[in-house]
Design an enzyme around this catalytic site. Sequence first.
Site, mmCIF file in Angstrom:
data_model
loop_
_atom_site.group_PDB
_atom_site.id
_atom_site.type_symbol
_atom_site.label_atom_id
_atom_site.label_comp_id
_atom_site.label_asym_id
_atom_site.label_seq_id
_atom_site.Cartn_x
_atom_site.Cartn_y
_atom_site.Cartn_z
ATOM 1 N N GLU A 136 0.843 -1.192 0.000
ATOM 2 C CA GLU A 136 0.000 0.000 0.000
ATOM 3 C C GLU A 136 0.883 1.249 0.000
ATOM 4 O OE1 GLU A 136 -3.596 -0.547 2.275
ATOM 5 O OE2 GLU A 136 -3.489 1.520 3.001
ATOM 6 N N ASP A 194 0.036 5.240 0.760
ATOM 7 C CA ASP A 194 -1.086 6.014 1.312
ATOM 8 C C ASP A 194 -0.845 7.514 1.299
ATOM 9 O OD1 ASP A 194 -2.424 3.701 1.952
ATOM 10 O OD2 ASP A 194 -1.850 3.711 4.056
ATOM 11 N N GLU A 210 -3.410 10.284 3.057
ATOM 12 C CA GLU A 210 -4.659 10.503 3.779
ATOM 13 C C GLU A 210 -4.635 11.910 4.383
ATOM 14 O OE1 GLU A 210 -5.750 6.031 5.314
ATOM 15 O OE2 GLU A 210 -4.401 7.221 6.573
#
Length: 283
Positions: free
Chosen positions: A101, A103, A105
Amino acid sequence: MGSLAMSRFVVLSMFLIQTALAGNFYQDFGNIWGGDRAKIMNGGQLMTLSLDQASGSGFQSKTQYMYGKFDMQMKLVPGDSAGTVTTCYMSSLGSGSTHYEIDMEFLGNSTGQPYLLHTNIFTQGQGNREQQFYLWFDPTQDFHTYSILWNPRSIIFSVDGRPIRQFKNLESNGIPYVKGQPMWLFASLWDAEDWATRGGLVKTDWSQAPFTAGYRNFNSQACAWPGSCSSTSSAGGSSWFNQELDVTGQQLIKWAQSRYMVYNYCTDHRRFPQGVPPECSFN
């Protein structure tokens, strides 16, 4: 028109006014969730995601990728967005050691507080590589470009073309890298009041709902999966496939990290009393 309907109308109108022509959300994305909280508008040029107390919303790329450069313009939730998380990230959706992953955010805040960009990288199912930054502008007033470059050499996070973080391929030093698993691109808006704002001390104010974020101008130069991926087979030319940070790029990362980084796992010795992860000596 009721107050809730008027609120939705005003927010959506603000996004429509600022939308420019770009990649098409009808063509590029599917697996849309959240019902009518996720809206594609302007002939596929704009996607808005909304969050209320019943549900959030999100979408997923139709294509899996094995390396690429991905740009998304986003306009974040305005006002009191405490407890909300707006995302744009890549994931293999694997389990255990097959989970990878990358990310980005965006953690909401009480009115007047700066937005926090939370970045993380998972390799072989292991994350805990967080770096967090305050943004040097108000991301709720206009669309800004957030980018992930993922190639065999490194992963680079950028904001409006300015690199803020690099994670190098250090497999030669025994450090796992993001490779071998194709990934989709995802975006979502969801409630994380238990941790998102000041570690969960500030909760979501549902009287401010619906919370709405906008996405537009998705662009990818990438290798679709299944298929071969090399500097000659990659879409959009080969420059991204071998791209590394030059001297200017390194200086921009130092600028961002010295001025706007507020958390770095590589300096958190309380969290890692036996020593920070080995990549911290190189990245």
